[in-house]
Write a protein that holds these residues in place. Structure first.
Motif, PDB file in Angstrom:
ATOM      1  N   LEU A 234       7.566   8.695  17.529  1.00 54.11           N
ATOM      2  CA  LEU A 234       6.801  10.000  17.042  1.00 54.11           C
ATOM      3  C   LEU A 234       7.614  10.773  16.254  1.00 54.11           C
ATOM      4  O   LEU A 234       7.038  10.842  15.354  1.00 54.11           O
ATOM      5  N   SER A 235       8.250  10.842  15.646  1.00 56.12           N
ATOM      6  CA  SER A 235       9.000  11.795  15.072  1.00 56.12           C
ATOM      7  C   SER A 235       9.825  10.919  13.562  1.00 56.12           C
ATOM      8  O   SER A 235      10.717  11.713  12.512  1.00 56.12           O
TER       9      SER A 235
ATOM     10  N   GLY B 192       5.668   6.658  22.015  1.00 55.79           N
ATOM     11  CA  GLY B 192       5.529   7.924  21.622  1.00 55.79           C
ATOM     12  C   GLY B 192       7.413   7.123  21.289  1.00 55.79           C
ATOM     13  O   GLY B 192       8.127   8.119  21.262  1.00 55.79           O
TER      14      GLY B 192
ATOM     15  N   ASP C  38      -1.573  13.901  12.500  1.00 57.22           N
ATOM     16  CA  ASP C  38      -1.636  13.625  13.297  1.00 57.22           C
ATOM     17  C   ASP C  38      -3.791  13.766  13.835  1.00 57.22           C
ATOM     18  O   ASP C  38      -4.273  13.995  13.091  1.00 57.22           O
TER      19      ASP C  38
ATOM     20  N   SER D 203       2.238   5.124  17.317  1.00 55.03           N
ATOM     21  CA  SER D 203       2.319   5.622  15.811  1.00 55.03           C
ATOM     22  C   SER D 203       1.776   4.681  15.455  1.00 55.03           C
ATOM     23  O   SER D 203       2.230   3.929  15.776  1.00 55.03           O
TER      24      SER D 203
ATOM     25  N   ILE E 113       0.032   8.703  13.685  1.00 55.96           N
ATOM     26  CA  ILE E 113       0.146   9.382  14.263  1.00 55.96           C
ATOM     27  C   ILE E 113      -0.707   9.497  15.266  1.00 55.96           C
ATOM     28  O   ILE E 113      -1.148  10.708  14.952  1.00 55.96           O
ATOM     29  N   ASP E 114      -1.045   9.604  16.233  1.00 53.14           N
ATOM     30  CA  ASP E 114      -1.258  10.397  17.668  1.00 53.14           C
ATOM     31  C   ASP E 114      -0.592  10.970  18.879  1.00 53.14           C
ATOM     32  O   ASP E 114      -0.405  10.175  19.594  1.00 53.14           O
ATOM     33  N   ARG E 115      -0.148  12.025  18.734  1.00 49.05           N
ATOM     34  CA  ARG E 115       1.037  12.333  19.542  1.00 49.05           C
ATOM     35  C   ARG E 115       0.143  12.418  21.007  1.00 49.05           C
ATOM     36  O   ARG E 115       1.026  12.508  22.408  1.00 49.05           O
TER      37      ARG E 115
ATOM     38  N   LYS F 285       0.863   9.126  22.271  1.00 49.60           N
ATOM     39  CA  LYS F 285       1.999   8.758  22.378  1.00 49.60           C
ATOM     40  C   LYS F 285       2.055   7.109  20.906  1.00 49.60           C
ATOM     41  O   LYS F 285       2.285   6.291  22.104  1.00 49.60           O
TER      42      LYS F 285
END
Ligand code: ZN
Length: 442
Positions: free
Chosen positions: A355-356, A352, A193, A333, A326-328, A331
């Motif tokens: 993201l997962s 987002g 991240d 990716s 990924i940059d949470r 949001k």
């Protein structure tokens, strides 16, 4: 090894001026060609001369304007794909040696002042008769601990010359500063991240980091230099999968994805051998661009395995290549779907959406038409950007002021005209960076 070069980049307080052709925010036709009338001046001091002036005189036209690939003109012509031309400001291609009244010293502001004065006495005025001034002087007594120095952006380069010829590794790098490019650093973000990254040396993907001229410059820097057409740099506004061609080399296609990431931008490129560039670089790379300052990008390295010492070029061509980012916080990716053989497919998710999702190892893309045949590694590439020295902000500011005063004799002292386009002038708020490049003793 140098692990904190960024901390030693001096931010001067002066205001500098940029011509329209160098500023990416200034829209102009995709086929616009910027021509820089470049004036190398051989400079000697009252107490120090070139040891072999004849050899320096003979080498200077080749270094700056020669037909061989390792001249500054050839290098920028290929790198910009014809958008940027370095042309001689005078028929003789250089001036000098010019004898200054000062004793040898590493006072680049005074060298600049005296050189411009001497040129004015010869009827050569910056802005009228030349755009870029490159001062080449014998290193033996200056005490400078750098091989070259360049204003960011701007018209000035200083070459502290040992021997009889400046190499492209130094001259190209300093002229890169003139394009508005700072040093490209590397950020290690190994937990997947971008929230937690640590600066670690320089990027090996750019000559403005530790990559040498064989790396050319990276995608955000190509955007800063205004060397990518609108069709080649996609401002990503919605999630989707994009096909990238190699950043360098002839042909059509998307060369850079420019993705919003909070207040910053995330620029993604695909690198693959093309022409004189990237013989040792392969894969998709990502850069963080602070705010919209494409000249100050940082390579994002997500690879735990690659802990190459900061300024050493990685052994593997695909070192530092990403498979996902990924940059949470914002949001965003990015996932590499396929990469290799001259193209890459990259999936970008905004808001987002992804993201997962686990990201699988990317497949190898089907090979497209071959790029250029590989060429010899750039002979001027023998001087990696190992260490950097800090510029003195005060001296930098005075250098700017001095030159502005001198140039005022020829009209608007702030004018840095370019041959192509109307050269509307823009003030860039407080930020004349002067970056130094320490001479590497082999
Ligand atoms: Zn530098």
């Amino acid at each position: 090894m140098n692990t904190s070069a960024l901390g030693r980049i001096a931010l001067a307080t002066g205001i500098t001026v940029l011509s329209a052709g160098l500023l990416p925010a200034t829209a102009h036709a995709d086929d616009a060609v910027v021509e820089r009338r470049t004036l190398p001046v051989l400079v000697e001091f009252a107490d120090s001369s070139f040891q072999d002036a004849a050899a320096v005189k003979a080498s200077t036209p080749d270094t700056y304007f020669g037909a061989k690939k390792d001249s500054l003109a050839s290098f920028f012509s290929e790198l910009s794909r014809g958008k940027y031309r370095v042309v001689p400001a005078v028929d003789e291609q250089y001036v000098g040696p010019v004898k200054l009244s000062m004793a040898a010293a590493c006072d680049y502001g005074e060298i600049n002042t005296q050189t411009q004065k001497a040129l004015a006495e010869r009827g050569l005025v910056r802005g009228e008769d030349y755009d870029s001034l490159s001062m080449v002087f014998p290193a033996q007594k200056t005490g400078c601990d750098w091989a070259g120095l360049g204003s960011v952006p701007g018209p000035y380069t200083w070459i502290n010359l040992y021997g009889t010829a400046g190499g492209l590794g130094v001259v190209g790098h300093e002229f890169g500063h003139n394009l508005g490019l700072g040093h490209q650093m590397r950020s290690m973000c190994t937990d997947g991240d971008l929230v937690d990254c640590k600066e670690n040396g320089t990027s090996a993907k750019s000559m403005m980091g530790g990559g040498g001229t064989a790396a050319g410059i990276s995608a955000p820097e190509m955007i800063r230099a205004d060397w990518l057409a609108d069709s080649e740099k996609v401002k990503v506004a919605k999630s989707g999968t994009y096909t990238l061609r190699s950043l360098h080399g002839d042909g059509n296609g998307i060369r850079a994805l420019d993705i919003p990431m909070g207040e910053d931008r995330l620029v993604v490129e695909y690198r693959h051998a093309a022409g004189s560039f990237d013989q040792d670089i392969e894969g998709v790379h990502a850069y963080r661009v602070p705010k919209v300052n494409y000249g100050s990008s940082t390579l994002i390295d997500m690879t735990e395995a690659n802990k190459t010492a900061g300024n050493e070029a990685p052994a593997d061509a695909d070192a530092d290549a990403i498979t996902s980012v990924i940059d949470r916080a914002s949001k965003v990716s990015v996932a590499v779907v396929a990469s290799g053989g001259g193209r890459a497919e990259v999936k970008v998710s905004l808001e987002g959406a992804d993201l997962s999702a686990d990201v699988d190892t990317p497949a190898t893309a089907a090979a497209p038409a071959a790029e250029h045949t590989a060429t010899d590694t750039d002979a001027g590439d023998g001087l990696p950007d190992k260490t950097e020295a800090q510029g003195n902000a005060d001296e930098t500011a005075s250098a700017t002021a001095d030159s502005a005063d001198l140039a005022a004799t020829g009209g608007d002292s702030n004018t840095v005209p370019i041959a192509a386009g109307g050269a509307a002038l823009l003030l860039v708020g407080a930020g004349a960076l002067v970056l130094m490049r320490r001479r590497e003793r082999a």
